[in-house]
Design a protein around this motif. Structure first.
Motif, PDB file in Angstrom:
ATOM      1  N   THR A   1       0.848  -1.190   0.000  1.00 33.75           N
ATOM      2  CA  THR A   1       0.000   0.000   0.000  1.00 33.75           C
ATOM      3  C   THR A   1       0.882   1.239   0.000  1.00 33.75           C
ATOM      4  O   THR A   1       1.871   1.306   0.733  1.00 33.75           O
ATOM      5  CB  THR A   1      -0.903   0.018   1.243  1.00 33.75           C
ATOM      6  OG1 THR A   1      -1.708  -1.177   1.269  1.00 33.75           O
ATOM      7  CG2 THR A   1      -1.820   1.235   1.233  1.00 33.75           C
ATOM      8  N   LEU A   2       0.542   2.234  -0.810  1.00 28.93           N
ATOM      9  CA  LEU A   2       1.274   3.500  -0.843  1.00 28.93           C
ATOM     10  C   LEU A   2       0.489   4.532  -0.037  1.00 28.93           C
ATOM     11  O   LEU A   2      -0.655   4.848  -0.367  1.00 28.93           O
ATOM     12  CB  LEU A   2       1.466   3.979  -2.278  1.00 28.93           C
ATOM     13  CG  LEU A   2       2.158   5.331  -2.462  1.00 28.93           C
ATOM     14  CD1 LEU A   2       3.559   5.312  -1.863  1.00 28.93           C
ATOM     15  CD2 LEU A   2       2.213   5.712  -3.935  1.00 28.93           C
ATOM     16  N   PHE A   3       1.109   5.060   1.027  1.00 26.69           N
ATOM     17  CA  PHE A   3       0.474   6.057   1.886  1.00 26.69           C
ATOM     18  C   PHE A   3       0.903   7.448   1.427  1.00 26.69           C
ATOM     19  O   PHE A   3       2.094   7.747   1.334  1.00 26.69           O
ATOM     20  CB  PHE A   3       0.868   5.820   3.343  1.00 26.69           C
ATOM     21  CG  PHE A   3       0.398   4.496   3.882  1.00 26.69           C
ATOM     22  CD1 PHE A   3      -0.857   4.362   4.459  1.00 26.69           C
ATOM     23  CD2 PHE A   3       1.204   3.363   3.786  1.00 26.69           C
ATOM     24  CE1 PHE A   3      -1.304   3.134   4.941  1.00 26.69           C
ATOM     25  CE2 PHE A   3       0.773   2.140   4.260  1.00 26.69           C
ATOM     26  CZ  PHE A   3      -0.481   2.023   4.840  1.00 26.69           C
TER      27      PHE A   3
ATOM     28  N   LEU B   1      10.376   4.994   2.454  1.00 26.77           N
ATOM     29  CA  LEU B   1      10.296   5.662   1.153  1.00 26.77           C
ATOM     30  C   LEU B   1       9.735   4.754   0.062  1.00 26.77           C
ATOM     31  O   LEU B   1       9.318   5.237  -0.993  1.00 26.77           O
ATOM     32  CB  LEU B   1      11.680   6.163   0.746  1.00 26.77           C
ATOM     33  CG  LEU B   1      12.233   7.341   1.566  1.00 26.77           C
ATOM     34  CD1 LEU B   1      13.662   7.664   1.112  1.00 26.77           C
ATOM     35  CD2 LEU B   1      11.344   8.568   1.444  1.00 26.77           C
ATOM     36  N   SER B   2       9.706   3.462   0.310  1.00 24.39           N
ATOM     37  CA  SER B   2       9.176   2.545  -0.710  1.00 24.39           C
ATOM     38  C   SER B   2       7.658   2.517  -0.729  1.00 24.39           C
ATOM     39  O   SER B   2       7.062   2.087  -1.721  1.00 24.39           O
ATOM     40  CB  SER B   2       9.706   1.125  -0.474  1.00 24.39           C
ATOM     41  OG  SER B   2       9.160   0.586   0.720  1.00 24.39           O
ATOM     42  N   ASN B   3       7.014   2.975   0.359  1.00 27.62           N
ATOM     43  CA  ASN B   3       5.548   2.915   0.385  1.00 27.62           C
ATOM     44  C   ASN B   3       4.907   4.118   1.086  1.00 27.62           C
ATOM     45  O   ASN B   3       3.788   4.009   1.600  1.00 27.62           O
ATOM     46  CB  ASN B   3       5.071   1.615   1.038  1.00 27.62           C
ATOM     47  CG  ASN B   3       5.395   1.537   2.512  1.00 27.62           C
ATOM     48  OD1 ASN B   3       6.360   2.154   2.979  1.00 27.62           O
ATOM     49  ND2 ASN B   3       4.611   0.781   3.258  1.00 27.62           N
ATOM     50  N   ALA B   4       5.580   5.263   1.106  1.00 22.82           N
ATOM     51  CA  ALA B   4       4.986   6.459   1.706  1.00 22.82           C
ATOM     52  C   ALA B   4       5.527   7.720   1.040  1.00 22.82           C
ATOM     53  O   ALA B   4       6.719   7.820   0.747  1.00 22.82           O
ATOM     54  CB  ALA B   4       5.252   6.504   3.203  1.00 22.82           C
ATOM     55  N   ILE B   5       4.614   8.658   0.791  1.00 19.44           N
ATOM     56  CA  ILE B   5       4.975   9.988   0.305  1.00 19.44           C
ATOM     57  C   ILE B   5       4.339  10.986   1.263  1.00 19.44           C
ATOM     58  O   ILE B   5       3.118  11.146   1.280  1.00 19.44           O
ATOM     59  CB  ILE B   5       4.466  10.238  -1.127  1.00 19.44           C
ATOM     60  CG1 ILE B   5       5.055   9.214  -2.100  1.00 19.44           C
ATOM     61  CG2 ILE B   5       4.791  11.665  -1.568  1.00 19.44           C
ATOM     62  CD1 ILE B   5       4.472   9.312  -3.503  1.00 19.44           C
ATOM     63  N   GLY B   6       5.162  11.629   2.083  1.00 24.83           N
ATOM     64  CA  GLY B   6       4.664  12.603   3.049  1.00 24.83           C
ATOM     65  C   GLY B   6       5.311  13.954   2.822  1.00 24.83           C
ATOM     66  O   GLY B   6       6.529  14.036   2.675  1.00 24.83           O
ATOM     67  N   VAL B   7       4.487  15.006   2.807  1.00 23.69           N
ATOM     68  CA  VAL B   7       4.992  16.356   2.556  1.00 23.69           C
ATOM     69  C   VAL B   7       4.446  17.278   3.649  1.00 23.69           C
ATOM     70  O   VAL B   7       3.232  17.469   3.749  1.00 23.69           O
ATOM     71  CB  VAL B   7       4.574  16.874   1.167  1.00 23.69           C
ATOM     72  CG1 VAL B   7       5.219  18.234   0.901  1.00 23.69           C
ATOM     73  CG2 VAL B   7       4.959  15.875   0.081  1.00 23.69           C
ATOM     74  N   THR B   8       5.333  17.836   4.454  1.00 19.39           N
ATOM     75  CA  THR B   8       4.948  18.720   5.535  1.00 19.39           C
ATOM     76  C   THR B   8       4.228  19.958   4.991  1.00 19.39           C
ATOM     77  O   THR B   8       4.667  20.557   4.012  1.00 19.39           O
ATOM     78  CB  THR B   8       6.196  19.151   6.329  1.00 19.39           C
ATOM     79  OG1 THR B   8       6.841  17.975   6.837  1.00 19.39           O
ATOM     80  CG2 THR B   8       5.830  20.053   7.484  1.00 19.39           C
ATOM     81  N   SER B   9       3.101  20.290   5.639  1.00 20.34           N
ATOM     82  CA  SER B   9       2.280  21.484   5.337  1.00 20.34           C
ATOM     83  C   SER B   9       1.512  21.384   4.025  1.00 20.34           C
ATOM     84  O   SER B   9       0.935  22.371   3.563  1.00 20.34           O
ATOM     85  CB  SER B   9       3.136  22.755   5.318  1.00 20.34           C
ATOM     86  OG  SER B   9       3.756  22.965   6.565  1.00 20.34           O
ATOM     87  N   MET B  10       1.445  20.212   3.412  1.00 17.44           N
ATOM     88  CA  MET B  10       0.753  20.067   2.125  1.00 17.44           C
ATOM     89  C   MET B  10      -0.742  19.896   2.320  1.00 17.44           C
ATOM     90  O   MET B  10      -1.210  19.275   3.280  1.00 17.44           O
ATOM     91  CB  MET B  10       1.324  18.873   1.364  1.00 17.44           C
ATOM     92  CG  MET B  10       0.750  18.700  -0.036  1.00 17.44           C
ATOM     93  SD  MET B  10       1.599  17.368  -0.925  1.00 17.44           S
ATOM     94  CE  MET B  10       0.661  17.345  -2.452  1.00 17.44           C
ATOM     95  N   GLY B  11      -1.517  20.470   1.389  1.00 16.56           N
ATOM     96  CA  GLY B  11      -2.964  20.327   1.387  1.00 16.56           C
ATOM     97  C   GLY B  11      -3.463  19.621   0.150  1.00 16.56           C
ATOM     98  O   GLY B  11      -2.699  19.357  -0.796  1.00 16.56           O
TER      99      GLY B  11
END
Length: 533
Positions: free
Chosen positions: A111-113, A130-140
């Motif tokens: 699953t990609l989060f 990094l293989s299954n998550a893309i997180g960006v601080t302050s993103m909407g």
């Protein structure tokens, strides 16, 4: 009311005492210093009117006490109804994911989060990488289609989230945006979210799309402009959007909310009351696994090779939509101790501590599980902080109370020795097969039959022991030494039935010198005369 501020002359006396001890004659001045301390104590008692100081748990534990005004409940919170935020799952049957069996870590791995700074914390706590998550601080949600935020190795520029999904080819995606959109209108939020999800589905239509609920706030939050009424109204709009657009909705608020108050459960957020703590993230991932959505995997095979990734810079977005401070002022720093990868070790000691800036945390030990060994400690965001399994971490003086600090014990897998191959046993000699009676190739008879005129060869009878109704001797492949007449190809006037197709395993008896008369309806001593063709 008692003045709790320490008089200045006490501080001066303490400083003088420390300087005195540093002098060469310091040991001889101990008695005089003691008299000075006693005098200070008497002065403090007189200054405070003889009252005993109030108990201060923060001071007793060595933590600095808050210096600002206490948190005051906003008026909007006083009218919050926890029941109004509960999503009616019966209304959205087929959209809200129901409880399932625990799908395990394999489900998480495929699953990609995708999301904001809370998704970043999934990686900080070792629940994803990094293989299954893309997180960006302050993103909407409004930046899903436009913000280039994913850094693949070998690419000349960052790519957008839809393009990243196409490159990573996940089996499903769990999308978690909304906290940074709470200041806007619900309608604008839903419009932006629809566009972002549609772009993801178009870029890689083989992935199932799941929308995660916006996590609840802690009532004692830093930013009092954020309210649970906003969170609940946004989540109600999200589940309706999923129903209309055909997406699935992960109602994770069930795991994170206090069912009685409607606010986040105790210790499920950081000191800011917004970002999920390690405890909150662990509860969330348990909910993810036990509300699984598994469909047939129809991704085109073979999957393309996925390039490596670099972390998204935490300051990619320079403005923080939710950084407005409220009235809560707790200057202690929340420090969380975790292990990476998950399951490699155990933390012994208090894994979550609240410590004043510049002060030491209590000692922590990282104990490896079987098959793992300790490597090093790192602190987010300060960097490397220790090379031994035990650690007494000092909180930096410039630490941010909002984000706290995550201290990670890194472990590496121990390479197990490959067992030496066992010697292959020498093959045993193949036994010589015993002579098997053959229906056609038989040994020459021991008794040579007399030279009598017979119609059928007598060297080898047919391979049956039970005579048929009209048994006749089958001609052998090899003639006997004594030539016999060639059998006729055509049946006699009185045809005999075909012999049985399979010979019996037992050898046939040796032929007798004289032929045995056949049991026919009109048996004769000698076979019928025939003419060779």
């Amino acid at each position: 009311m008692m003045n709790s501020k320490t008089p200045s002359f006490v501080d001066q006396a303490a400083a003088a005492f420390r300087r005195l001890l540093q002098k060469p004659y310091g040991p001889f001045a101990v008695a005089g210093a003691a008299l000075l301390v006693v005098g200070c104590i008497v002065g403090v008692a007189a200054f405070s009117g003889g009252s005993e100081p109030a108990s201060d748990p923060a001071s007793a534990s060595g933590m600095a006490a808050p210096t600002a005004t206490p948190w005051v409940e906003p008026e909007d919170d006083k009218t919050y109804d926890a029941a109004s935020g509960i999503i009616d799952t019966d209304v959205f049957t087929g959209t809200v994911l129901p409880e399932s069996e625990d799908a395990g870590e394999e489900y998480v791995a495929e699953t990609l989060f995708i999301g904001d700074s809370n998704t970043v914390r999934y990686m900080m706590y070792g629940k994803a990488d990094l293989s299954n998550a893309i997180g960006v601080t302050s993103m909407g949600a409004g930046q899903i289609t436009s913000l280039k935020c994913v850094d693949f190795k070998g690419y000349s520029d960052f790519v957008t989230i839809p393009k990243a999904v196409e490159i990573m080819q996940p089996r499903r995606v769990v999308v978690s945006f909304g906290t940074n959109n709470l200041f806007g209108s619900v309608d604008n939020f839903i419009t932006a979210y629809k566009q972002g999800l549609a772009a993801i589905a178009e870029a890689y239509p083989y992935a199932d799309v799941i929308v995660n609920a916006i996590p609840p706030l802690d009532k004692l939050r830093q930013n009092t402009n954020l309210t649970m009424k906003q969170v609940d109204s946004f989540n109600q709009a999200l589940v309706k959007m999923c129903e209309e657009e055909g997406y699935k909705f992960l109602n994770s608020s069930e795991a994170l909310k206090d069912p009685d108050t409607g606010w986040a459960k105790t210790d499920y957020t950081l000191s800011d009351g917004v970002h999920l703590s390690m405890k909150g993230v662990e509860a969330l991932f348990e909910y993810v696994r036990t509300h699984a959505y598994i469909t047939e995997d129809d991704r085109p095979l073979p999957l393309k090779k996925i390039p490596g990734r670099n972390e998204t810079p935490p300051d990619l977005i320079t403005s923080d939509p939710i950084a407005v401070r409220g009235q809560k002022t707790d200057n202690t720093i929340q420090v969380e101790f975790v292990v990476s990868p998950a399951g490699s070790a155990q933390i012994q000691g208090e894994s979550i501590q609240k410590v004043a800036k510049g002060e030491l945390c209590t000692k922590i030990d990282a104990v490896a599980n079987s098959g793992w060994k300790f490597s090093h400690w790192t602190a987010q965001p300060t960097g490397s902080c220790g090379g031994d399994p035990w650690l007494t971490f000092r909180v930096p003086g410039d630490a941010d109370p909002l984000n706290g600090i995550v201290v990670t014990a890194h472990f590496v897998e121990v390479a197990t020795a490959t067992p030496a191959p066992t010697a292959t046993p020498a093959p045993s000699a193949t036994p010589v097969p015993s002579a098997t009676p053959d229906a056609t190739a038989t040994a020459a008879p021991t008794t040579t039959p007399e030279a009598t005129s017979t119609a059928a060869p007598t060297a080898t009878p047919t391979g049956t022991t039970v005579p048929t109704e009209q048994p006749t001797a089958e001609p052998t492949v090899q003639p006997t030494e004594q030539s016999t007449p060639v059998p006729t190809a055509e049946p006699t006037e009185q045809p005999t039935p075909v012999p049985t197709p399979e010979p019996t395993p037992e050898p046939t008896p040796a032929p007798t010198p004289t032929p045995t008369p056949a049991p026919t309806e009109a048996p004769t001593a000698t076979p019928t005369e025939t003419t060779a063709p």
